[in-house]
Design a protein around this motif. Structure first.
Motif, PDB file in Angstrom:
ATOM      1  N   GLY A  87      46.598  -0.710 -17.491  1.00  0.00           N
ATOM      2  CA  GLY A  87      47.249  -1.157 -16.263  1.00  0.00           C
ATOM      3  C   GLY A  87      46.804  -2.548 -15.887  1.00  0.00           C
ATOM      4  N   PHE A  88      47.266  -2.971 -14.745  1.00  0.00           N
ATOM      5  CA  PHE A  88      46.935  -4.288 -14.207  1.00  0.00           C
ATOM      6  C   PHE A  88      45.938  -4.078 -13.075  1.00  0.00           C
ATOM      7  CE2 PHE A  88      47.365  -8.632 -13.917  1.00  0.00           C
ATOM      8  CZ  PHE A  88      47.902  -9.120 -12.741  1.00  0.00           C
ATOM      9  N   TYR A  89      44.727  -4.590 -13.252  1.00  0.00           N
ATOM     10  CA  TYR A  89      43.655  -4.364 -12.296  1.00  0.00           C
ATOM     11  C   TYR A  89      43.487  -5.599 -11.414  1.00  0.00           C
ATOM     12  CZ  TYR A  89      42.448  -0.101 -14.735  1.00  0.00           C
ATOM     13  OH  TYR A  89      42.493   1.172 -15.277  1.00  0.00           O
ATOM     14  N   LEU A  90      43.477  -5.348 -10.132  1.00  0.00           N
ATOM     15  CA  LEU A  90      43.393  -6.419  -9.150  1.00  0.00           C
ATOM     16  C   LEU A  90      42.200  -6.228  -8.238  1.00  0.00           C
ATOM     17  CD1 LEU A  90      47.162  -6.463  -8.286  1.00  0.00           C
ATOM     18  CD2 LEU A  90      45.932  -8.479  -9.071  1.00  0.00           C
ATOM     19  N   CYS A  91      41.460  -7.295  -8.044  1.00  0.00           N
ATOM     20  CA  CYS A  91      40.389  -7.313  -7.066  1.00  0.00           C
ATOM     21  C   CYS A  91      40.924  -7.995  -5.809  1.00  0.00           C
ATOM     22  CB  CYS A  91      39.190  -8.081  -7.627  1.00  0.00           C
ATOM     23  SG  CYS A  91      37.770  -8.189  -6.515  1.00  0.00           S
ATOM     24  N   ALA A  92      40.540  -7.520  -4.657  1.00  0.00           N
ATOM     25  CA  ALA A  92      41.014  -8.111  -3.405  1.00  0.00           C
ATOM     26  C   ALA A  92      39.887  -8.139  -2.393  1.00  0.00           C
ATOM     27  CB  ALA A  92      42.201  -7.326  -2.849  1.00  0.00           C
ATOM     28  N   LEU A  93      40.014  -9.019  -1.426  1.00  0.00           N
ATOM     29  CA  LEU A  93      39.031  -9.079  -0.359  1.00  0.00           C
ATOM     30  C   LEU A  93      39.718  -9.152   0.997  1.00  0.00           C
ATOM     31  CD1 LEU A  93      38.506 -12.053   1.231  1.00  0.00           C
ATOM     32  CD2 LEU A  93      37.799 -12.703  -1.055  1.00  0.00           C
ATOM     33  N   SER A  94      39.015  -8.700   2.000  1.00  0.00           N
ATOM     34  CA  SER A  94      39.441  -8.918   3.379  1.00  0.00           C
ATOM     35  C   SER A  94      38.200  -9.266   4.179  1.00  0.00           C
ATOM     36  CB  SER A  94      40.136  -7.687   3.965  1.00  0.00           C
ATOM     37  OG  SER A  94      39.227  -6.616   4.105  1.00  0.00           O
ATOM     38  N   LYS A  95      38.414  -9.951   5.268  1.00  0.00           N
ATOM     39  CA  LYS A  95      37.286 -10.325   6.121  1.00  0.00           C
ATOM     40  C   LYS A  95      36.940  -9.156   7.030  1.00  0.00           C
ATOM     41  CE  LYS A  95      38.135 -15.291   6.184  1.00  0.00           C
ATOM     42  NZ  LYS A  95      38.429 -16.465   7.033  1.00  0.00           N
ATOM     43  N   SER A  96      35.685  -8.784   7.008  1.00  0.00           N
ATOM     44  CA  SER A  96      35.229  -7.654   7.787  1.00  0.00           C
ATOM     45  C   SER A  96      35.571  -7.828   9.264  1.00  0.00           C
ATOM     46  CB  SER A  96      33.714  -7.488   7.609  1.00  0.00           C
ATOM     47  OG  SER A  96      33.236  -6.390   8.348  1.00  0.00           O
ATOM     48  N   GLY A  97      36.247  -6.831   9.841  1.00  0.00           N
ATOM     49  CA  GLY A  97      36.574  -6.872  11.254  1.00  0.00           C
ATOM     50  C   GLY A  97      37.744  -7.759  11.615  1.00  0.00           C
ATOM     51  N   ARG A  98      38.399  -8.316  10.617  1.00  0.00           N
ATOM     52  CA  ARG A  98      39.527  -9.221  10.895  1.00  0.00           C
ATOM     53  C   ARG A  98      40.804  -8.639  10.295  1.00  0.00           C
ATOM     54  NH1 ARG A  98      37.111 -14.422  11.404  1.00  0.00           N
ATOM     55  NH2 ARG A  98      39.170 -15.303  11.796  1.00  0.00           N
TER      56      ARG A  98
END
Lengths: 113, 109
Positions: A87-98
């Motif tokens: 498959g296609f593996y994606l890493c992602a981020l988000s800002k904590s609390g935002r």
């Protein structure tokens, strides 16, 4: 600005071999980090997420595991790959609390043969 | 029931057409909504962000959210071949995003 480095872009591995995919983050600290898998017709499947060093939550039971040894490093691993791990593996981020959405890496296309 | 439903398409339109992409969601707690664009073999990139109900316009793109009917839309005016991609909608609250499966769009020159 925040960026995600994900490598390799393409990987072909035999069944039963180990896997290690690495994701590193720049431009932000203490992010929430995610591993997704995307298969044709199935959309984005959340595999793991982490809110901090050593904190991993698993969304789907399988032969994959994740680790976060440093604040800006997220690793996806397997001891023995299955054909179904392709498959296609994606890493992602988000800002904590935002509530600003996720930033995705460029992805790794894994083919298990 | 999936939290975010999206018709996978594919959707094929001629260049210059107005494109309408739609999603429905079931979670009343969703407070913000997003559209991502994903080119083939690339990661999704944030295209539009909308907080609560209403419209947001950015160039040729307009995002609409109707929380009363739990309906999310993305309109693309004067579509271009470079708009050919998969479009994913998402709804979220408290930092968590739930994605639709994506609609594959092809704009023919």
């Amino acid at each position: 600005s925040q960026t995600i480095h994900q490598w390799p872009a393409t990987l072909v591995q035999p069944v039963g071999s180990p896997l290690s995919l690495e994701c590193t983050v720049e431009g932000t600290s203490n992010p929430n980090l995610y591993w997704y898998r995307q298969a044709a017709g199935r959309g984005l499947q959340l595999l793991f997420y982490s809110v901090g060093i050593g904190q991993i939550s698993s969304e789907v039971p399988q032969n994959l595991s994740a680790s976060r040894p440093q604040d800006r490093q997220f690793i996806l691993s397997s001891k023995k790959l299955l054909l179904s791990d392709s498959g296609f593996y994606l890493c992602a981020l988000s800002k904590s609390g935002r509530d600003e959405g996720y930033t995705f890496g460029s992805g790794t296309r894994l083919t298990v043969v | 029931q999936k939290e975010v439903e999206q018709d996978p398409g594919p959707l094929s339109v001629p260049e210059g057409a107005i494109v309408s992409l739609n999603c429905t969601y079931s979670n009343s707690a969703f407070q913000y909504f997003m559209w991502y664009r994903q080119y083939s073999r690339k990661g999704p990139e944030l295209l539009m962000y909308t907080y609560s109900s209403g419209n947001k316009e950015d160039g040729r793109f307009t995002a609409q959210v109707d929380k009363s009917s739990k309906y999310i839309s993305l309109f693309i005016r004067d579509s271009q071949p470079s708009d050919s991609a998969t479009y994913l909608c998402a709804g979220g609250s408290q930092g968590n995003l739930i994605f639709g499966k994506g609609t594959k769009l092809s704009v023919k020159p």
